[in-house]
Scaffold this motif. Sequence first.
Motif, PDB file in Angstrom:
ATOM      1  N   GLN A   1       0.854  -1.176   0.000  1.00 15.41           N
ATOM      2  CA  GLN A   1       0.000   0.000   0.000  1.00 15.41           C
ATOM      3  C   GLN A   1       0.898   1.236   0.000  1.00 15.41           C
ATOM      4  OE1 GLN A   1      -3.321   0.316   0.007  1.00 15.41           O
ATOM      5  NE2 GLN A   1      -3.963  -1.816   0.218  1.00 15.41           N
ATOM      6  N   THR A   2       0.669   2.159  -0.938  1.00 16.57           N
ATOM      7  CA  THR A   2       1.423   3.408  -0.975  1.00 16.57           C
ATOM      8  C   THR A   2       0.860   4.362   0.063  1.00 16.57           C
ATOM      9  OG1 THR A   2       1.911   3.132  -3.324  1.00 16.57           O
ATOM     10  CG2 THR A   2       2.140   5.349  -2.402  1.00 16.57           C
ATOM     11  N   VAL A   3       1.697   4.804   0.986  1.00 14.86           N
ATOM     12  CA  VAL A   3       1.244   5.590   2.132  1.00 14.86           C
ATOM     13  C   VAL A   3       2.120   6.835   2.257  1.00 14.86           C
ATOM     14  CG1 VAL A   3       0.868   5.614   4.624  1.00 14.86           C
ATOM     15  CG2 VAL A   3       0.449   3.522   3.316  1.00 14.86           C
ATOM     16  N   PRO A   4       1.535   8.039   2.279  1.00 14.80           N
ATOM     17  CA  PRO A   4       2.315   9.246   2.569  1.00 14.80           C
ATOM     18  C   PRO A   4       2.739   9.244   4.036  1.00 14.80           C
ATOM     19  CG  PRO A   4      -0.018   9.773   2.422  1.00 14.80           C
ATOM     20  CD  PRO A   4       0.117   8.339   2.024  1.00 14.80           C
ATOM     21  N   THR A   5       3.971   9.629   4.274  1.00 18.36           N
ATOM     22  CA  THR A   5       4.549   9.465   5.604  1.00 18.36           C
ATOM     23  C   THR A   5       5.199  10.752   6.078  1.00 18.36           C
ATOM     24  OG1 THR A   5       4.984   7.141   5.113  1.00 18.36           O
ATOM     25  CG2 THR A   5       6.145   8.091   6.978  1.00 18.36           C
TER      26      THR A   5
ATOM     27  N   ALA B   1       0.988   8.024   7.618  1.00 18.42           N
ATOM     28  CA  ALA B   1       1.719   7.332   8.675  1.00 18.42           C
ATOM     29  C   ALA B   1       2.720   8.283   9.295  1.00 18.42           C
ATOM     30  CB  ALA B   1       2.421   6.093   8.126  1.00 18.42           C
ATOM     31  N   LEU B   2       3.148   7.940  10.499  1.00 16.61           N
ATOM     32  CA  LEU B   2       4.143   8.721  11.236  1.00 16.61           C
ATOM     33  C   LEU B   2       5.106   7.733  11.891  1.00 16.61           C
ATOM     34  CD1 LEU B   2       5.036  11.525  12.554  1.00 16.61           C
ATOM     35  CD2 LEU B   2       3.571  10.869  14.460  1.00 16.61           C
ATOM     36  N   PHE B   3       6.390   7.835  11.543  1.00 21.53           N
ATOM     37  CA  PHE B   3       7.393   7.030  12.243  1.00 21.53           C
ATOM     38  C   PHE B   3       8.673   7.829  12.399  1.00 21.53           C
ATOM     39  CE2 PHE B   3       7.439   5.401   7.806  1.00 21.53           C
ATOM     40  CZ  PHE B   3       8.739   5.693   7.432  1.00 21.53           C
TER      41      PHE B   3
END
Length: 463
Positions: free
Chosen positions: A185-189, A270-272
């Motif tokens: 899944q392409t996820v902006p982070t 997402a946030l990492f």
Amino acid sequence: MAVGLSPLTLFGPVRSAEPSAGIYLDAAVLGLGALFLLAVLGSVAVVIGFRLAPAPGGCPRPGGQTRVGRGPGRAGRRAAGVSGGRYAVRLEPGHGRTSVPVRSVITGAVLAIGVVMATLTFGASLNTLVSHPALYGWNFNYALYSTDGWGPFPPQVTQLLDHDRSVQAATGVYFLTVQIDRPQQTVPTILSPVRPAVGPRILRGHGLDSPGQIVLGPATLAQLHKRIGDTVVVYLGSVIRGTRLKIVGTAALPTIGDTLGVHASLGTGALFATTVVPASVFTREYGPENGPNAIFVRLRPGISPPAGRGSLQKIADEYDRLAHSPRLLAHAGPSQLQIQASVLSTQRPAEIVNYRTMGTLPAILSGGLAAGAVAALGLTLVTSVRRRRRDFALLKTLGFTRRQLAAAIAWQSTIIIAIGLIVGVPLGIAAGRWLWLLFAGELSAVPDPVVRLPRSRWRPWPR
């Protein structure tokens, strides 16, 4: 009535999207509505017919008197007024030609007032969401933004922020687009330090406490078919090769990122931790003057937004001067002139922009419902007086004046309205609050209702 009011809709800026601004008649809606009304009202008529039919071999018993009807008698009034007041305000429907659907009227009043209060509660919560950016992820005042989200802020800018008296806290972040799990899944982070000074509002779980953790938007969490506590695998070409991260929470993410690609927005993203990406990657990408793509800035209490923005704009101007210095131009070439900083105010997600176009629609809707409730109550009172005109005529013969008759009718309407308010207001507020919590959960916003539970220690979200 709906057809007659159709030229007044839609409301606000969305009216320009309405293809027909005149009289509009929807045959499907009106036809199905007519069938529904016929079925419901026909069933009600059958029930009322059976209830009003006299029993074989007997006559209906006269109704008694409720405690509410004895209320005026305790006021010590004269005999004629007490008798008329008791008769007028009793809650029995009566029998025969003088019967009045009092219980139905009270139920209708409770429902009407409840719907009005639910609409007002929901509308007020919606206005609070739109007017408080922290509830939809923008949990800071401004963002220093470098070159559409892909340029770096060198350490000199961070030092300027540390010495700025208008800044309470600041956190530098990077923007990436990664792939999570397989099928990917392409996820902006958003990459940020562990335990950032400025971060998004956590909805469930907790924020980043260690480098091996990840916080997801609720919509992204649902797309991945994961739950808090599960593990995901993150990929980004040769930069991130299958790093395993534990999901520790969900958050309302700010609408910001690289404008050349997808960006985080409310429930998506997402946030990492920044340490997931090796430091050598940033050095290779940006050179020795590398740094975050944006800096989230929270102003000190008492600092006005214009003053804070002016102070940050000075820092942005200093950054442009440093980025366009002869030394960097000689090293990077003319492309270095593209590097520039800007100060971003609140960036609203598409959902909030759409809801802002509703304008005063909730207030108009609640006003229309209130007008309908008042009209229905007025018609019921008129019907009640007409059906009991023989009884009122008898009271007038016994010595009642016009003023006393009016007072008796006023007692009846006051009791109905009082019951509607006492029961309908708390029920409506509770319903509006419940509906708002469901709506905010689907929107992935911070569920902050205007009306909160009294003496409640429950906090569904940390600050």
